[in-house]
Write a protein that holds these residues in place. Structure first.
Motif, short mmCIF file in Angstrom:
data_model
loop_
_atom_site.label_atom_id
_atom_site.label_comp_id
_atom_site.label_asym_id
_atom_site.label_seq_id
_atom_site.Cartn_x
_atom_site.Cartn_y
_atom_site.Cartn_z
N SER A 1 17.89 -0.36 -7.44
CA SER A 1 17.19 -0.08 -6.17
C SER A 1 15.94 -0.35 -6.33
O SER A 1 15.09 -0.94 -5.36
CB SER A 1 17.40 1.29 -5.98
N ASP A 2 15.26 0.28 -7.36
CA ASP A 2 13.74 -0.06 -7.44
C ASP A 2 13.42 -1.60 -7.58
O ASP A 2 12.42 -2.12 -6.91
CB ASP A 2 13.25 0.57 -8.70
N ILE A 3 14.09 -2.35 -8.35
CA ILE A 3 13.85 -3.87 -8.59
C ILE A 3 14.19 -4.56 -7.26
O ILE A 3 13.43 -5.25 -6.60
CB ILE A 3 14.71 -4.15 -9.59
N GLY A 4 15.19 -4.15 -6.51
CA GLY A 4 15.64 -4.81 -5.38
C GLY A 4 14.65 -4.51 -4.35
O GLY A 4 14.89 -5.16 -3.10
N GLN B 1 12.92 -10.92 -9.45
CA GLN B 1 14.20 -10.22 -8.81
C GLN B 1 15.29 -11.20 -9.07
O GLN B 1 16.51 -10.51 -9.17
CB GLN B 1 14.25 -9.76 -7.26
N ASP B 2 15.28 -12.39 -9.03
CA ASP B 2 16.49 -13.43 -9.11
C ASP B 2 16.81 -13.40 -10.62
O ASP B 2 18.02 -13.95 -10.78
CB ASP B 2 15.90 -14.72 -8.76
N LEU B 3 15.94 -12.87 -11.70
CA LEU B 3 16.50 -12.87 -13.07
C LEU B 3 17.61 -11.79 -13.16
O LEU B 3 18.16 -11.88 -14.31
CB LEU B 3 15.19 -12.60 -13.74
N VAL B 4 17.82 -11.09 -12.05
CA VAL B 4 19.02 -10.01 -12.51
C VAL B 4 20.07 -10.67 -12.09
O VAL B 4 20.49 -11.00 -10.95
CB VAL B 4 18.63 -8.67 -11.61
#
Length: 331
Positions: A188-191, A202-205
């Motif tokens: 949630s924090d990353i997004g 973020q695209d690396l997740v």
């Protein structure tokens, strides 16, 4: 009239002429300043009209992603966070032995067998994984708040260090029970641009996998297989806040999973009180039930098909296949 008086009068027109010249010069300077102001105003771009096309945003100051990274970096970091009582703060992240029956060990061990470390660094976050039952005065273990905070901090540290040293490494994040809450909070924090990865990464997740997420909200992610309606215990008990010392029910996640919503997958078996909580009537009694729910047969049997299965696969088998597919795509 004397010559002296005539001389004084004859000088007056020249003095008047000097004053006039000063006035003219002052007016000329003022006119020049006015012209400059008008030019500046006229050349200033007009603001966009309401409803018109937006002005171009300023260029991002984020550094460009490099084309290469150190040779010791893996293609993917598969980060795993075990559930309550399934880890310890001193466990080996690459060979966890704190609980040989840990549910997530059935996923992580399979990934280690399938992929060399150069392809996937399978890292099991070591943390205390405790939950003190506030309804039991004899329970002296660490509180849920303390345990959850340590788990999240250690997981974030691993992600941050990997990001700094291995800027091209991608991520698969997985967790069960308390570990699912931790992984879900980090996702949630990353997004939502709150870290621990820079917003431009973020695209690396590649994906986020949650089994029995205590902050689950039906429909807020990809709900896998037979998925009950309802919410997790922390959402159900969110209204009590920090009423019980050491056991803060944090409610729904702010912003959900943000940009990672479509890459987040959640598994919850019907009847699992952790991810499908009943209506709360007594906060203290409910939190006691929440603590005991970790040993509930439904919650404890995601490695079997008794309470949850999809096309004959258990939850752990499904997650192993899902994570393997994401990792395999990077090779």
């Amino acid at each position: 009239m004397s010559k002296r008086k005539a001389s004084r009068k004859s000088g007056s027109p020249f003095r008047r002429l000097g004053k006039a010249a000063l006035i003219v010069a002052a007016l000329a300077i003022a006119a020049l300043i006015l012209i400059v102001i008008l030019v500046v105003v006229l050349l200033k771009p007009a603001p966009p009209e309401p409803g018109g096309p937006p002005t171009a945003p300023p260029k991002s100051s984020a550094p460009e992603r490099p084309d290469t990274q150190p040779a010791d970096c893996s293609d993917v970091l598969a980060l795993v966070v075990p559930g309550t009582w399934e880890s310890s703060a001193r466990d080996d992240p690459h060979d966890p032995t704190a609980n040989k029956r840990s549910l997530m060990l059935k996923v992580s061990s399979q990934l280690q067998e399938k992929f060399p470390e150069s392809t996937a660094d399978v890292y099991t976050v070591p943390y205390m994984a405790k939950f003190r039952n506030p309804a039991d005065i004899g329970d002296r273990q660490a509180t849920y708040n303390t345990s959850r905070a340590q788990g999240k901090r250690r997981a974030e540290e691993k992600i941050s260090k990997t990001s700094e040293h291995c800027p091209l490494t991608k991520y698969v994040l997985m967790g069960f029970s308390q570990g699912a809450v931790i992984v879900g909070d980090i996702a949630s924090d990353i997004g939502n641009g709150r870290g621990p990865l820079p917003e431009q990464d973020q695209d690396l997740v590649l994906g986020v996998g949650l089994i029995a997420d205590g902050r689950r909200q039906s429909g807020q992610q990809n709900d896998v297989g037979p998925s009950p309606k309802g919410v997790g215990a922390e959402v159900s008990l969110g209204g009590v806040g920090s009423l019980i010392p050491g056991t803060t029910m944090t409610g729904a996640r702010s912003g959900g999973f943000g940009s990672l919503q479509e890459r987040t997958y959640s598994i919850c078996a019907k009847g699992d009180l952790i991810c499908e909580a009943p209506t709360v009537t007594s906060p203290l009694k409910a939190i006691g039930q929440f603590a005991n729910a970790a040993t509930n047969p439904v919650h404890a049997m995601y490695a079997t098909t008794r309470y949850w299965e999809l096309d004959g696969d258990t939850a752990t088998q499904w997650m192993t296949a899902w994570a393997s597919g994401l990792i395999r795509e990077q090779t």
